[in-house]
Design a protein around this motif. Sequence first.
Motif, PDB file in Angstrom:
ATOM      1  N   ALA A 176     -12.478   0.866   3.949  1.00 13.61           N
ATOM      2  CA  ALA A 176     -12.317   0.874   2.489  1.00 13.61           C
ATOM      3  C   ALA A 176     -10.885   1.272   2.127  1.00 13.61           C
ATOM      4  CB  ALA A 176     -13.320   1.836   1.865  1.00 13.61           C
ATOM      5  N   LYS A 177     -10.338   2.228   2.881  1.00 18.26           N
ATOM      6  CA  LYS A 177      -8.968   2.684   2.630  1.00 18.26           C
ATOM      7  C   LYS A 177      -7.977   1.530   2.869  1.00 18.26           C
ATOM      8  CE  LYS A 177      -6.474   6.876   3.887  1.00 18.26           C
ATOM      9  NZ  LYS A 177      -6.474   8.015   4.799  1.00 18.26           N
ATOM     10  N   ALA A 178      -8.234   0.782   3.953  1.00 22.80           N
ATOM     11  CA  ALA A 178      -7.363  -0.352   4.272  1.00 22.80           C
ATOM     12  C   ALA A 178      -7.456  -1.411   3.159  1.00 22.80           C
ATOM     13  CB  ALA A 178      -7.762  -0.958   5.612  1.00 22.80           C
ATOM     14  N   ARG A 179      -8.676  -1.636   2.699  1.00 18.69           N
ATOM     15  CA  ARG A 179      -8.880  -2.640   1.637  1.00 18.69           C
ATOM     16  C   ARG A 179      -8.153  -2.215   0.361  1.00 18.69           C
ATOM     17  NH1 ARG A 179     -14.713  -3.101   0.821  1.00 18.69           N
ATOM     18  NH2 ARG A 179     -14.777  -3.737   2.982  1.00 18.69           N
ATOM     19  N   GLU A 180      -8.237  -0.925   0.057  1.00 18.36           N
ATOM     20  CA  GLU A 180      -7.592  -0.381  -1.145  1.00 18.36           C
ATOM     21  C   GLU A 180      -6.083  -0.616  -1.083  1.00 18.36           C
ATOM     22  OE1 GLU A 180      -7.434   4.028  -2.425  1.00 18.36           O
ATOM     23  OE2 GLU A 180      -9.539   3.494  -2.157  1.00 18.36           O
ATOM     24  N   LEU A 181      -5.492  -0.330   0.089  1.00 20.97           N
ATOM     25  CA  LEU A 181      -4.046  -0.526   0.246  1.00 20.97           C
ATOM     26  C   LEU A 181      -3.686  -2.004   0.090  1.00 20.97           C
ATOM     27  CD1 LEU A 181      -3.041   1.829   3.204  1.00 20.97           C
ATOM     28  CD2 LEU A 181      -2.286   1.969   0.837  1.00 20.97           C
ATOM     29  N   LYS A 182      -4.562  -2.864   0.657  1.00 21.74           N
ATOM     30  CA  LYS A 182      -4.334  -4.314   0.555  1.00 21.74           C
ATOM     31  C   LYS A 182      -4.332  -4.733  -0.911  1.00 21.74           C
ATOM     32  CE  LYS A 182      -5.571  -6.977   4.545  1.00 21.74           C
ATOM     33  NZ  LYS A 182      -6.620  -7.507   5.363  1.00 21.74           N
ATOM     34  N   ASN A 183      -5.324  -4.197  -1.658  1.00 21.36           N
ATOM     35  CA  ASN A 183      -5.420  -4.530  -3.079  1.00 21.36           C
ATOM     36  C   ASN A 183      -4.190  -4.072  -3.858  1.00 21.36           C
ATOM     37  OD1 ASN A 183      -7.832  -5.729  -2.634  1.00 21.36           O
ATOM     38  ND2 ASN A 183      -9.091  -4.000  -3.333  1.00 21.36           N
ATOM     39  N   LYS A 184      -3.544  -3.025  -3.336  1.00 24.07           N
ATOM     40  CA  LYS A 184      -2.323  -2.537  -4.002  1.00 24.07           C
ATOM     41  C   LYS A 184      -1.105  -3.358  -3.592  1.00 24.07           C
ATOM     42  CE  LYS A 184      -3.505   2.308  -4.742  1.00 24.07           C
ATOM     43  NZ  LYS A 184      -3.487   3.597  -4.048  1.00 24.07           N
ATOM     44  N   GLY A 185      -1.341  -4.362  -2.726  1.00 26.54           N
ATOM     45  CA  GLY A 185      -0.241  -5.257  -2.359  1.00 26.54           C
ATOM     46  C   GLY A 185       0.356  -4.982  -0.987  1.00 26.54           C
ATOM     47  N   TYR A 186      -0.137  -3.974  -0.256  1.00 26.69           N
ATOM     48  CA  TYR A 186       0.411  -3.702   1.084  1.00 26.69           C
ATOM     49  C   TYR A 186      -0.171  -4.681   2.093  1.00 26.69           C
ATOM     50  CZ  TYR A 186       2.118   0.745  -0.741  1.00 26.69           C
ATOM     51  OH  TYR A 186       2.768   1.695  -1.455  1.00 26.69           O
ATOM     52  N   ASP A 187       0.650  -5.034   3.056  1.00 28.52           N
ATOM     53  CA  ASP A 187       0.208  -5.970   4.094  1.00 28.52           C
ATOM     54  C   ASP A 187      -0.420  -5.167   5.242  1.00 28.52           C
ATOM     55  OD1 ASP A 187      -0.004  -7.948   5.985  1.00 28.52           O
ATOM     56  OD2 ASP A 187       2.139  -7.935   6.475  1.00 28.52           O
ATOM     57  N   VAL A 188      -1.708  -4.873   5.110  1.00 27.23           N
ATOM     58  CA  VAL A 188      -2.383  -4.016   6.086  1.00 27.23           C
ATOM     59  C   VAL A 188      -3.127  -4.880   7.105  1.00 27.23           C
ATOM     60  CG1 VAL A 188      -4.157  -2.235   6.387  1.00 27.23           C
ATOM     61  CG2 VAL A 188      -2.691  -2.205   4.374  1.00 27.23           C
ATOM     62  N   ILE A 189      -3.037  -4.502   8.382  1.00 25.69           N
ATOM     63  CA  ILE A 189      -3.863  -5.180   9.395  1.00 25.69           C
ATOM     64  C   ILE A 189      -5.030  -4.258   9.708  1.00 25.69           C
ATOM     65  CG2 ILE A 189      -3.932  -6.175  11.711  1.00 25.69           C
ATOM     66  CD1 ILE A 189      -0.972  -6.768  11.436  1.00 25.69           C
TER      67      ILE A 189
END
Length: 397
Positions: free
Chosen positions: A23-36
Amino acid sequence: MKNRLLSNRLQNISYSQTIAMSAKARELKNKGYDVINLSLGEPDFLPPNFVLNAAKKAIDEGYHYYTPVSGYLELREVICNKFYRDNKLKYTASQIVVSTGAKQSIINVLLSILNKNDEVIIPSPYWVSYLQMVKFCEACPVIVRTTIENDFKINAEKLKKAITSKTKLFIFNSPCNPTGSVYSYEELKELAEIFRKYPNVMILSDEIYEHISYSADKHVSIAEFSDIYDQVITLNGLSKAFSMTGWRIGYIGAPEWISKSCDKIQGQMTSCANSIAQRAAISALQSSPIEIGYMIKKFKKRRNLVLDLIKEIPGFQFNQPNGAFYIFPNVSEFFGKKLYGRIMNNSDDFSNFLLDEAKVATVSGSAFGDNKYIRISYASSEEKIIEAFNRMKKVLL
Ligand code: PMP
Ligand code: GLU
């Protein structure tokens, strides 16, 4: 505010760390970060076409209503055939209960047999939810540490030492999430010899990664050892092998007194698993394991890739995983070091550091009972895996 009104049982457990990290990774992705995201154990394939077609057909044919509590008889019969075909296990339909994911199967079993303060032996590293579910039942987890030197496996001696007059259950999984270890026939036989001497100790054998195995040896179910067949609950599901995590189908084969009690609980709690997913499960489990061979091949390729890439990062100590889709390196060489101004004290720090600085999501070993390790899932594309290791290398070297 009203937290004090929450039950003790609820306050006793924590959030699922695998789900929290994802969920934390998804949240960062939604904020525009390119998370793997290499945190969640979720295959990135589509379910096979014949399964998708079976679900569509089920909708068209009108399977919209409650099913029998333990699942459609046709599905339970297909499961019996599957158990016989793949595991040499003889179950009848009355010994099968289909549930809303293997997670519900597990909690059904625990609620069926555990009283307050009963002891449940769990080898660590363990899958994240075993411990929490046992606590939720107000039973007493007895954690038996395994070591990387023994490929994270419990042996007869350790098992015997852990059994007391209060022991009710032993929970384990092979292939193992999070370590990737796979128990051999001989190793399980050794454990079965001990269980045979304790007929009141039940065994929950979680075989959800059965097909995701890279060794030439055939998967072994502990219930195959006929002396202890009556003590074993064999658990499986469609989430991993058929890439059907969201469809929520898990099932058990068990002695009838267990299957009946799971049916009783489920009848009060959820009525039955989803009808359309059950129809699709019939087609999935009727198919030959050859049909999903392409996914296993891909996982093996990724496993080999991960083994190559991880060697390029000094400080990671690891075993070769032989099943499931995780690698579980010891990262304690980094402890006490300062990375980007942050002191690494444990695997929580390390995993958070990788997320913040490399934008790679992993799961801290503390979720699995050992805070010197992290879990990296390779249920992702090769491109993502390569990029994730490049990023980790950059921040760690
Ligand atoms: N057991 C293990 C070892 C798992 O990794 C998982 C993954 N979710 C489960 C059980 C639960 O699977 P399901 O999606 O069927 O609830
Ligand atoms: N079993 C998967 C994992 O360990 C999915 C997450 C979960 O069910 O907790 O990542």
